[in-house]
Design a protein around this motif. Structure first.
Motif, PDB file in Angstrom:
ATOM      1  N   MET A 170       0.842  -1.202   0.000  1.00  0.00           N
ATOM      2  CA  MET A 170       0.000   0.000   0.000  1.00  0.00           C
ATOM      3  C   MET A 170       0.880   1.256   0.000  1.00  0.00           C
ATOM      4  N   PHE A 171       1.914   1.268   0.860  1.00  0.00           N
ATOM      5  CA  PHE A 171       2.815   2.442   0.926  1.00  0.00           C
ATOM      6  C   PHE A 171       3.549   2.626  -0.405  1.00  0.00           C
ATOM      7  N   SER A 172       4.002   1.507  -0.984  1.00  0.00           N
ATOM      8  CA  SER A 172       4.782   1.609  -2.233  1.00  0.00           C
ATOM      9  C   SER A 172       3.967   2.257  -3.343  1.00  0.00           C
ATOM     10  N   ALA A 173       2.643   2.053  -3.286  1.00  0.00           N
ATOM     11  CA  ALA A 173       1.807   2.569  -4.372  1.00  0.00           C
ATOM     12  C   ALA A 173       1.476   4.054  -4.196  1.00  0.00           C
ATOM     13  N   MET A 174       1.885   4.633  -3.068  1.00  0.00           N
ATOM     14  CA  MET A 174       1.500   6.037  -2.818  1.00  0.00           C
ATOM     15  C   MET A 174       2.358   7.010  -3.631  1.00  0.00           C
ATOM     16  N   ASP A 175       1.813   8.196  -3.852  1.00  0.00           N
ATOM     17  CA  ASP A 175       2.522   9.210  -4.648  1.00  0.00           C
ATOM     18  C   ASP A 175       3.636   9.873  -3.858  1.00  0.00           C
ATOM     19  N   ASP A 176       3.394   9.993  -2.561  1.00  0.00           N
ATOM     20  CA  ASP A 176       4.291  10.728  -1.684  1.00  0.00           C
ATOM     21  C   ASP A 176       5.607   9.947  -1.450  1.00  0.00           C
ATOM     22  N   ASP A 177       6.746  10.592  -1.753  1.00  0.00           N
ATOM     23  CA  ASP A 177       8.048   9.927  -1.583  1.00  0.00           C
ATOM     24  C   ASP A 177       8.240   9.443  -0.159  1.00  0.00           C
ATOM     25  N   TYR A 178       7.847  10.301   0.801  1.00  0.00           N
ATOM     26  CA  TYR A 178       8.051   9.969   2.212  1.00  0.00           C
ATOM     27  C   TYR A 178       7.297   8.676   2.548  1.00  0.00           C
ATOM     28  N   MET A 179       6.035   8.605   2.100  1.00  0.00           N
ATOM     29  CA  MET A 179       5.228   7.430   2.412  1.00  0.00           C
ATOM     30  C   MET A 179       5.785   6.187   1.707  1.00  0.00           C
ATOM     31  N   ARG A 180       6.288   6.367   0.498  1.00  0.00           N
ATOM     32  CA  ARG A 180       6.858   5.222  -0.228  1.00  0.00           C
ATOM     33  C   ARG A 180       8.030   4.622   0.544  1.00  0.00           C
ATOM     34  N   GLU A 181       8.817   5.525   1.168  1.00  0.00           N
ATOM     35  CA  GLU A 181       9.963   5.030   1.934  1.00  0.00           C
ATOM     36  C   GLU A 181       9.521   4.227   3.155  1.00  0.00           C
ATOM     37  N   ARG A 182       8.300   4.521   3.635  1.00  0.00           N
ATOM     38  CA  ARG A 182       7.818   3.801   4.824  1.00  0.00           C
ATOM     39  C   ARG A 182       7.556   2.321   4.519  1.00  0.00           C
ATOM     40  N   ALA A 183       7.476   1.948   3.242  1.00  0.00           N
ATOM     41  CA  ALA A 183       7.232   0.544   2.884  1.00  0.00           C
ATOM     42  C   ALA A 183       8.337  -0.332   3.467  1.00  0.00           C
ATOM     43  N   ALA A 184       9.594   0.113   3.313  1.00  0.00           N
ATOM     44  CA  ALA A 184      10.715  -0.670   3.836  1.00  0.00           C
ATOM     45  C   ALA A 184      10.622  -0.735   5.360  1.00  0.00           C
ATOM     46  N   ASP A 185      10.160   0.350   5.979  1.00  0.00           N
ATOM     47  CA  ASP A 185      10.086   0.384   7.447  1.00  0.00           C
ATOM     48  C   ASP A 185       9.049  -0.601   7.984  1.00  0.00           C
ATOM     49  N   VAL A 186       7.887  -0.647   7.338  1.00  0.00           N
ATOM     50  CA  VAL A 186       6.838  -1.522   7.874  1.00  0.00           C
ATOM     51  C   VAL A 186       7.258  -2.984   7.690  1.00  0.00           C
ATOM     52  N   LYS A 187       7.996  -3.277   6.629  1.00  0.00           N
ATOM     53  CA  LYS A 187       8.506  -4.649   6.439  1.00  0.00           C
ATOM     54  C   LYS A 187       9.541  -4.972   7.518  1.00  0.00           C
ATOM     55  N   ASP A 188      10.356  -3.974   7.796  1.00  0.00           N
ATOM     56  CA  ASP A 188      11.415  -4.145   8.781  1.00  0.00           C
ATOM     57  C   ASP A 188      10.842  -4.455  10.167  1.00  0.00           C
ATOM     58  N   ILE A 189       9.837  -3.669  10.580  1.00  0.00           N
ATOM     59  CA  ILE A 189       9.289  -3.913  11.926  1.00  0.00           C
ATOM     60  C   ILE A 189       8.557  -5.251  11.978  1.00  0.00           C
ATOM     61  N   SER A 190       7.884  -5.615  10.873  1.00  0.00           N
ATOM     62  CA  SER A 190       7.154  -6.891  10.857  1.00  0.00           C
ATOM     63  C   SER A 190       8.138  -8.048  10.947  1.00  0.00           C
ATOM     64  N   ASN A 191       9.237  -7.919  10.218  1.00  0.00           N
ATOM     65  CA  ASN A 191      10.277  -8.938  10.244  1.00  0.00           C
ATOM     66  C   ASN A 191      10.804  -9.149  11.662  1.00  0.00           C
ATOM     67  N   ARG A 192      10.968  -8.019  12.358  1.00  0.00           N
ATOM     68  CA  ARG A 192      11.468  -8.087  13.733  1.00  0.00           C
ATOM     69  C   ARG A 192      10.505  -8.871  14.626  1.00  0.00           C
ATOM     70  N   VAL A 193       9.201  -8.560  14.506  1.00  0.00           N
ATOM     71  CA  VAL A 193       8.213  -9.246  15.349  1.00  0.00           C
ATOM     72  C   VAL A 193       8.178 -10.742  14.994  1.00  0.00           C
ATOM     73  N   VAL A 194       8.236 -11.042  13.697  1.00  0.00           N
ATOM     74  CA  VAL A 194       8.214 -12.452  13.273  1.00  0.00           C
ATOM     75  C   VAL A 194       9.413 -13.203  13.873  1.00  0.00           C
ATOM     76  N   HIS A 195      10.580 -12.557  13.822  1.00  0.00           N
ATOM     77  CA  HIS A 195      11.769 -13.205  14.384  1.00  0.00           C
ATOM     78  C   HIS A 195      11.606 -13.486  15.870  1.00  0.00           C
ATOM     79  N   ILE A 196      11.015 -12.548  16.572  1.00  0.00           N
ATOM     80  CA  ILE A 196      10.818 -12.753  18.013  1.00  0.00           C
ATOM     81  C   ILE A 196       9.847 -13.921  18.228  1.00  0.00           C
TER      82      ILE A 196
END
Ligand code: PEP
Ligand code: MG
Length: 538
Positions: free
Chosen positions: A113-139
């Motif tokens: 969803m973030f990747s599809a947004m027009d806003d550069d800032y929001m697009r960058e958040r795509a990597a962040d939400v994957k990162d935090i999810s990955n962390r929770v999955v690892h735990i």
């Protein structure tokens, strides 16, 4: 094998390659009976992830400064985001599935969803939400986050690196970052700059590079895999020279910018955004001499609000802890186009509707920026300067707007501090009337990039004219002398913030002309300091 990339930080690294393996764990979907228990597992893992992030935040604060560490606070907030949490718990409840799968799927969905947004800032958040999810999955899976680099320092190759991955790495083991993707302003790039190690982006390295010798040339953007003995020899020599130079420069940290005969010159740094502050501090600049505030507008999809601007300015002044920060008001137009400004196409944009001309015409934009700047002034030491000035009348109008803003803030009970006002001298007109302008303001900052372009009638963007774009032209140096003399007569201090300010062959000339301040890119602070200390003021 020689590959080309884009350099985001200079320097040379020679060593073995290590491909950073993402710990993308396979997440299996499985049925659960006790959905309440599964939601509890998720909540506990989420809390643990927040604790880990808070430790990382502390670590990053010490290593790379507040501005860069902020991302870990953002990650903690994202973990508590209501939509994110609700999506996970709903999935567990409605589909009777395990927490790992719900977290990983939600992470993927949100990232898409973030990747599809027009806003550069929001697009960058795509990597962040994957990162935090990955962390929770690892735990949830009882695994660590990886990042073990072995014993020997390595050249780290990766597709891209998330901020949490970068900060967790043992820095003493990383010689250089080389990534396939990422942008000049990605966190990896910023961290590489603050860590002072060479880094390249956009290098399409082969997958079998693991363990092989390589050279990273951060100056030219070249990556050499399995170099020849000759190449190795050449680069070893270059590296030795570079190390010797760096060692000498480091010795200059904490030293004064004082000439052999005792004259002190203020030495400040030019920045384009909040993220540059860490490098400014790392290079021991005395302040910020040019904050190109238009980055806030260029990065936005719409006019940045007063609050957004206030936060950015406040972060910068707070990080600079009482050192001077000179904010240049919006310099949009010409080569810096912003879609939402809806500017007409012009025949001669460099001489067109731009900078102060827009601000004095569309006053609401100007007022919003000045309100944000004055509000931030309360938290540090701010000066303001106006770009592209050609007349006394423009300066008076700009000053009037400052007065209006101060009256408004007074009426609203919002505190602000004394703000020094200045003009950029970057048009021949401003240079020629600098005696009159000096009566209006506290300081001048000479924008030699534009002053050269307008004085020599040479488009600074035209590569064909590079060879005759000569900032050493006597016309420029004579004007500079005139500006300094007029400034001083009128009680102003005078600095240079254009690229010419970092020209080491002219440092002594500038000092002998009477310059008070030089503002240069952060990496040039120490070389210029060295040059000042070798100069004489007479
Ligand atoms: C200049 O013109 O010298 C200057 C510092 O401003 P900019 O490069 O942002 O136009
Ligand atoms: Mg300019």
């Amino acid at each position: 094998m020689k590959l080309e990339g884009k350099s985001v930080f200079s320097g040379i690294a020679i060593g073995r390659c290590k491909i950073f393996g993402k710990q993308e764990s396979l997440v299996k979907r499985s049925k659960v009976e006790d959905t309440a228990g599964e939601i509890k597992r998720f909540s506990q893992a989420k809390e643990q992830a927040k604790e880990q992030l808070s430790v990382l935040h502390e670590k990053a604060l010490k290593e790379v400064g507040e501005a860069n560490a902020m991302i870990f606070e953002v990650h903690q907030m994202m973990l508590d985001d209501l939509d994110y949490v609700e999506s996970i718990t709903n999935m567990i409840e409605s589909q009777n599935i395990n927490a790992e799968f719900a977290v990983a799927s939600t992470g993927d969905n949100f990232a898409e969803m973030f990747s599809a947004m027009d806003d550069d800032y929001m697009r960058e958040r795509a990597a962040d939400v994957k990162d935090i999810s990955n962390r929770v999955v690892h735990i949830l899976q009882g695994k660590g986050m990886g990042g073990d680099l072995g014993q020997e320092p390595v050249i780290l190759l990766a597709d891209d690196l998330a901020p949490s991955e970068t900060v967790q790495l043992d820095k003493s083991k990383v010689l250089s970052f080389v990534t396939r993707y990422g942008s000049t302003n990605s966190h990896t790039a910023i961290l590489a700059r603050t860590m002072n190690i060479p880094a390249l982006i956009g290098v399409d390295f082969p997958q079998d590079a693991e363990g092989k010798m390589a050279i990273v040339d951060g100056k030219t953007g070249i990556f050499i895999l399995e170099p020849s003995a000759e190449e190795l020899e050449t680069y070893k020599k270059l590296k030795e020279q570079e190390q010797e130079r760096a060692r000498l420069l480091q010795e200059l940290k904490g030293q004064d910018n004082v000439t052999k005969d005792g004259k002190t010159i203020q030495l400040y740094a030019n920045i384009g955004g909040v993220g540059d502050v860490a490098t400014v501090l790392a290079n021991d600049a005395g302040g910020i001499g040019l904050f190109r505030s238009e980055f806030l507008y260029l990065e936005s999809e719409d006019y940045p609000t007063e609050e957004q601007q206030f936060k950015a300015y406040r972060t910068v002044v707070e990080n600079m802890a009482g050192k001077k920060v000179i904010i240049r008001t919006l310099d949009i137009g010409a080569d810096k186009q912003v879609g939402y400004f809806n500017l007409d196409k012009e025949e001669n944009p460099a001489m067109g509707y731009r900078a102060i001309r827009i601000c004095l015409d569309r006053k609401e934009i100007f007022k919003t920026q000045l309100r944000a700047i004055y509000r931030a002034s309360y938290y540090g030491k701010i000066s303001v300067m106006f770009p592209m000035i050609i007349s006394v009348d423009e300066v008076r109008q700009a000053k009037e707007m400052c007065e209006t803003v101060k009256c408004e803030l007074d009426a609203e009970g919002i505190p602000y501090a004394e703000v020094e006002l200045g003009v950029m001298i970057e048009t021949p007109a401003a240079a020629m009337i600098s005696d009159l302008l000096a009566k209006e303001v506290d300081f001048f900052s000479v924008g030699t990039n534009d002053l050269t372009q307008y004085t020599l009638a040479i488009d600074r963007q035209n590569p064909k004219l590079d060879s005759i774009y000569d900032a050493h032209h006597p016309a420029i140096l004579r004007m500079l002398q005139m500006i300094i003399d007029n400034g001083h007569k009128g009680g102003c201090w005078v600095g240079i913030c254009g690229e010419l300010g970092a020209d080491l062959t002219l440092t002594e000339t500038f000092i002998q002309m009477g310059i008070d301040e030089l503002s240069v890119s952060p990496s040039m602070i120490l070389p210029v300091r060295e040059q000042i200390r070798n100069s004489s003021s007479k």
